[in-house]
Write an enzyme that holds these catalytic residues in place. Sequence first.
Site, PDB file in Angstrom:
ATOM      1  N   GLN A  17      -0.072  -4.949  10.392  1.00  0.00           N
ATOM      2  CA  GLN A  17       1.092  -4.093  10.115  1.00  0.00           C
ATOM      3  C   GLN A  17       1.317  -2.929  11.075  1.00  0.00           C
ATOM      4  O   GLN A  17       2.445  -2.677  11.507  1.00  0.00           O
ATOM      5  CB  GLN A  17       1.004  -3.527   8.682  1.00  0.00           C
ATOM      6  N   GLU A 139      -5.037   0.081   6.051  1.00  0.00           N
ATOM      7  CA  GLU A 139      -4.190   1.128   5.458  1.00  0.00           C
ATOM      8  C   GLU A 139      -4.918   2.127   4.548  1.00  0.00           C
ATOM      9  O   GLU A 139      -4.922   3.329   4.789  1.00  0.00           O
ATOM     10  CB  GLU A 139      -3.061   0.431   4.668  1.00  0.00           C
ATOM     11  N   ASP A 168      -0.536   2.613   8.155  1.00  0.00           N
ATOM     12  CA  ASP A 168      -0.101   1.549   9.069  1.00  0.00           C
ATOM     13  C   ASP A 168       1.265   1.851   9.681  1.00  0.00           C
ATOM     14  O   ASP A 168       1.391   2.081  10.882  1.00  0.00           O
ATOM     15  CB  ASP A 168      -0.011   0.218   8.315  1.00  0.00           C
ATOM     16  N   GLY A 247       5.335  23.151  -2.770  1.00  0.00           N
ATOM     17  CA  GLY A 247       5.977  24.018  -1.776  1.00  0.00           C
ATOM     18  C   GLY A 247       6.638  25.204  -2.457  1.00  0.00           C
ATOM     19  O   GLY A 247       6.347  25.530  -3.609  1.00  0.00           O
ATOM     20  N   GLY A 248       7.560  25.831  -1.747  1.00  0.00           N
ATOM     21  CA  GLY A 248       8.210  27.041  -2.244  1.00  0.00           C
ATOM     22  C   GLY A 248       9.172  26.779  -3.392  1.00  0.00           C
ATOM     23  O   GLY A 248       9.575  27.711  -4.084  1.00  0.00           O
TER      24      GLY A 248
END
Length: 415
Positions: A17, A139, A168, A247-248
């Site tokens: 892959q 993977e 991959d 996050g924010g």
Amino acid sequence: MGKALDGVKILDFTHVQSGPTCTQLLAWFGADVIKVEREGVGDITRGQLRDVPDADSLYFTMLNHNKRSITIDAKHPKGKEVLEKLVRECDVLVENFAPGALDRMGFTWERIQELNPKMIVASIKGFGPGPYQDCKVYENVAQCAGGAASTTGFDDGPPLVTGAQIGDSGTGLHLALGIVTALYQRKTTGRGQKVNAAMQDGVLNLCRVKLRDQQRLDRTHVLEEYPQYPNGHFGEAVPRAGNASGGGQPGWILKCKGWETDPNAYIYFITQAPVWKQICNVIGREEWLTDPRYATPKARLPHLTEIFDEIEKWTMTKSKFEAMEILNKYDIPCGPILSMKEIAEEPSLRKTGTVVEVDHPTRGKYLTVGNPIKLSDSPTEVKRSPLLGEHTDEIMKELGYTDAQIRELHEAKVI
Ligand code: COA
């Protein structure tokens, strides 16, 4: 219309892959990608996860569009001769063999340089130089070693791998950028160079925000945007954050109408600060606007669980698409959890060529993901993947072999 990479010739030694993702992208941008496979065997994925007997699998077809296939025994002296001609003719060699395999074939960097100093040699390996440099990698190993698994999942569960093939296909994307960058630099230097992308590095690059959080945790011993805050425990390493955005702008996955029977009746809901007023109005909690516990983003952080519980009471009264429609009117960022079935049937994705139906001589029609990168002057036409050795004779003739020589090499099972 011409294509961005018209005239670029790629000697494609990739399999499975990661490498094929890279060369497929280059083929979509117009490069002539010559995939080298073993006679009678081919890329192992041709026969893996087959859903139609004796036809190339979707695993293979969906990663090898727009390429040509030539079969060559790279370990036979006559096969090596053919490959040497190809090395002289091509601009880029791409490979993702196990460490050392290309050298064992006789194609060391030094030998390739002798044959064609302009050649770019691009490789994917599991790891860069270091303790694991000789390891074979797939993977999920890369997801684990690149930091994705330890930061995915819920706090009370084991590490999790994700369905997105960031090891991959993610590394294939990184390599493709490295190749076009090296082609660009070759315009001024006239020289080829080595381009290496390790899967661990590629995954870590995609997990960059988690290394950010590791350093914040080291300094402050707490991550206020994580669901462990304020009552849970923080250890030494970035914990798994469930569905928190981390996050924010706090977000979470919330149930929608029908969740009891439909495993995908959910919506991702983001409590973006600029639309907090609209959120309170939509869900009917106007009193939050003046309550000091909810009035500012900072004040809300210790209350995120109860805030999302309240919002969920509202989302559970709507289907995910109804909720989307209402929330979008107020610019509240949200997204439906789409199943693969819904994606496959989505007309707008068909229209843009992101989901494409392709016809194949032995397996018939199938769906694939088209080029996600759209260039206005280099549109992508997705062409079916090649059958094993479909272009062997054509490519051999282009290399100057006569019909008699080609017949002889076929009989000796070199090609
Ligand atoms: N003619 C003759 N021999 C050929 C050939 C050809 N056309 N094409 C491949 N081979 C040989 C190779 O030379 C190698 O032989 P060697 O071991 O004697 O040197 C052999 O086939 C197998 O190659 P290898 O890469 O070791 O395949 P594998 O199936 O054992 O391992 C991976 C597969 C993916 C684990 C391994 O290739 C790898 O770690 N690749 C780098 C990381 C990577 O890309 N992983 C993700 C894949 S999606």
